[in-house]
Design a protein around this motif. Structure first.
Motif, PDB file in Angstrom:
ATOM      1  N   TYR A   1       0.817  -1.215   0.000  1.00  0.00           N
ATOM      2  CA  TYR A   1       0.000   0.000   0.000  1.00  0.00           C
ATOM      3  C   TYR A   1       0.852   1.268   0.000  1.00  0.00           C
ATOM      4  CZ  TYR A   1      -3.547   3.437   1.279  1.00  0.00           C
ATOM      5  OH  TYR A   1      -4.368   4.537   1.300  1.00  0.00           O
ATOM      6  N   ASP A   2       1.950   1.282   0.757  1.00  0.00           N
ATOM      7  CA  ASP A   2       2.809   2.464   0.785  1.00  0.00           C
ATOM      8  C   ASP A   2       3.377   2.773  -0.598  1.00  0.00           C
ATOM      9  OD1 ASP A   2       2.401   3.008   3.442  1.00  0.00           O
ATOM     10  OD2 ASP A   2       4.225   2.012   4.137  1.00  0.00           O
ATOM     11  N   LEU A   3       3.725   1.731  -1.335  1.00  0.00           N
ATOM     12  CA  LEU A   3       4.231   1.946  -2.691  1.00  0.00           C
ATOM     13  C   LEU A   3       3.129   2.510  -3.583  1.00  0.00           C
ATOM     14  CD1 LEU A   3       6.232   1.745  -5.009  1.00  0.00           C
ATOM     15  CD2 LEU A   3       5.671  -0.694  -5.211  1.00  0.00           C
ATOM     16  N   LYS A   4       1.918   2.008  -3.448  1.00  0.00           N
ATOM     17  CA  LYS A   4       0.801   2.529  -4.241  1.00  0.00           C
ATOM     18  C   LYS A   4       0.572   4.006  -3.941  1.00  0.00           C
ATOM     19  CE  LYS A   4      -1.547  -1.950  -4.317  1.00  0.00           C
ATOM     20  NZ  LYS A   4      -2.765  -2.680  -3.901  1.00  0.00           N
ATOM     21  N   LYS A   5       0.680   4.369  -2.657  1.00  0.00           N
ATOM     22  CA  LYS A   5       0.550   5.773  -2.279  1.00  0.00           C
ATOM     23  C   LYS A   5       1.615   6.623  -2.980  1.00  0.00           C
ATOM     24  CE  LYS A   5       0.194   6.726   2.103  1.00  0.00           C
ATOM     25  NZ  LYS A   5       0.385   6.659   3.570  1.00  0.00           N
ATOM     26  N   GLU A   6       2.817   6.097  -3.016  1.00  0.00           N
ATOM     27  CA  GLU A   6       3.905   6.838  -3.660  1.00  0.00           C
ATOM     28  C   GLU A   6       3.661   6.971  -5.158  1.00  0.00           C
ATOM     29  OE1 GLU A   6       7.713   8.789  -4.086  1.00  0.00           O
ATOM     30  OE2 GLU A   6       6.073   8.676  -2.645  1.00  0.00           O
ATOM     31  N   LEU A   7       3.164   5.933  -5.788  1.00  0.00           N
ATOM     32  CA  LEU A   7       2.868   6.016  -7.220  1.00  0.00           C
ATOM     33  C   LEU A   7       1.791   7.060  -7.502  1.00  0.00           C
ATOM     34  CD1 LEU A   7       2.933   2.240  -8.258  1.00  0.00           C
ATOM     35  CD2 LEU A   7       4.702   3.965  -8.635  1.00  0.00           C
TER      36      LEU A   7
END
Length: 343
Positions: free
Chosen positions: A278-284
């Protein structure tokens, strides 16, 4: 290059739109009871299902808690995805009676469902206390130029409302209204993984919203409150299950997670599996936003975006693709229309 660096610095100060570290979550168990969709939340049908957390303001902790409580339950069987809701309200009113009109001009309850969790091809459903509905499908979010398909109808949908009090009667004080909705898998699977209903353990992105207007009683009639200085109607309240961070429901990346379980409710407790990417999705999503802002200022995309992740950026004059490897081992991608997917 100097211009690109300048923009990279500017974009690093973009306001964080996510209202929490992780969205709300709910394990949705199967039911072997026949749910009679009549608006009554009978214990024989719903008693074993857990209530969700109470709704909060759409902006999260930035705003006070809602004036009235709202909460939901979820269940499923081979034919339907069931939603039950309870909305406290001392004065229950509704005016709109025509299907597919803009229901949130009344107080309403709304459901948003993104089966694949990719921000594209998702469903919106709204309902007022008269059980007047508005169902539509969006190919992509409005921010990306979405066409809302208003002519699309949920065939086989069931919905009902029960008012605990008196509808459209300002002379008394009401308690609450309850809602039951049955969404048929035959329709929901149109935008789902492999054109099917959910498998055991699969997660869909879902959120719920309640629009509530401040009203006053004038000559025995409910009227929306106005600002005495401007004469304009006061803005509505937006109360949701999983906060969005901003006043915008069409931001599917911040909706909650519903994890479907084949276990019959009450037989055992299944653990929710947190989305470790989820943190990576937020960054994307953050990088997507920076690209869009950069394009507005320069009519071009860029590869000069700073990130705490190791990301790859590909772009042409009209398109871009940003991707990175997640903790799960999947590679996650986002494009210029905010579609998120993995391989």
């Amino acid at each position: 290059m100097k211009i690109l660096v300048c923009f990279a610095i500017l974009f690093s100060s973009v306001i964080e739109l996510f209202a929490q570290d992780n969205p709300k979550s709910y394990v949705c168990y199967k039911t072997d009871e026949i749910i009679n969709v009549d608006g009554e939340l009978n214990d024989s049908e719903w008693g074993k299902f857990k209530w969700s957390d109470s709704f909060v303001d759409i902006e999260g902790d930035k705003k006070p808690l809602p004036t009235y409580e709202t909460k939901v339950k979820m269940a499923w069987d081979e034919d339907y995805f069931y939603i039950a809701a309870k909305l406290e309200e001392p004065h229950i009113w509704a005016k709109l009676k025509q299907r597919d009109t803009v229901i949130f001009y009344d107080n309403d309850f709304e459901v948003f469902i993104d089966p694949q969790g990719d921000n594209h091809q998702y469903y919106e459903f709204e309902l007022n206390a008269l059980n007047t509905i508005w169902d539509l499908m969006l190919v992509k979010p409005y921010r990306d130029g979405a066409p809302a398909i208003n002519a699309w109808d949920i065939k086989g949908l069931k919905s009902a409302v029960k008012v605990y009090g008196s509808l459209n009667d300002p002379s008394d004080t009401d308690q609450y209204w309850t809602i039951e909705i049955a969404f048929p898998w035959e329709v929901l699977k149109e935008c789902a993984f492999e054109g099917r209903g959910p498998k055991d353990g699969e997660q869909w992105r879902v959120n719920f919203s309640r629009v509530n207007w401040d009203v006053e009683i004038l000559k025995g009639i409910y009227k929306k409150c106005v600002n005495p200085e401007t004469g304009k109607t006061l803005p509505e309240h937006n109360w949701v299950w999983s906060p969005q961070g901003v006043v915008a429901m069409h931001q599917p990346e911040t909706w909650g997670y519903v994890q479907f379980s084949d276990v019959k409710v009450g037989e055992s407790i299944m653990e929710y599996q947190k989305d470790i990417d989820y943190d990576l999705k937020k960054e994307l999503i953050r990088l997507y936003g920076l690209q869009k802002q950069f394009f507005e200022k320069t009519n071009a995309y860029t590869s000069d975006l700073q990130s705490k992740y190791s990301v790859e950026i590909e772009f042409t004059k009209k398109q871009f693709l940003i991707y990175s490897n997640g903790k799960s081992g999947k590679t996650w991608y986002i494009d210029q229309e905010s579609k998120i997917w993995s391989e």
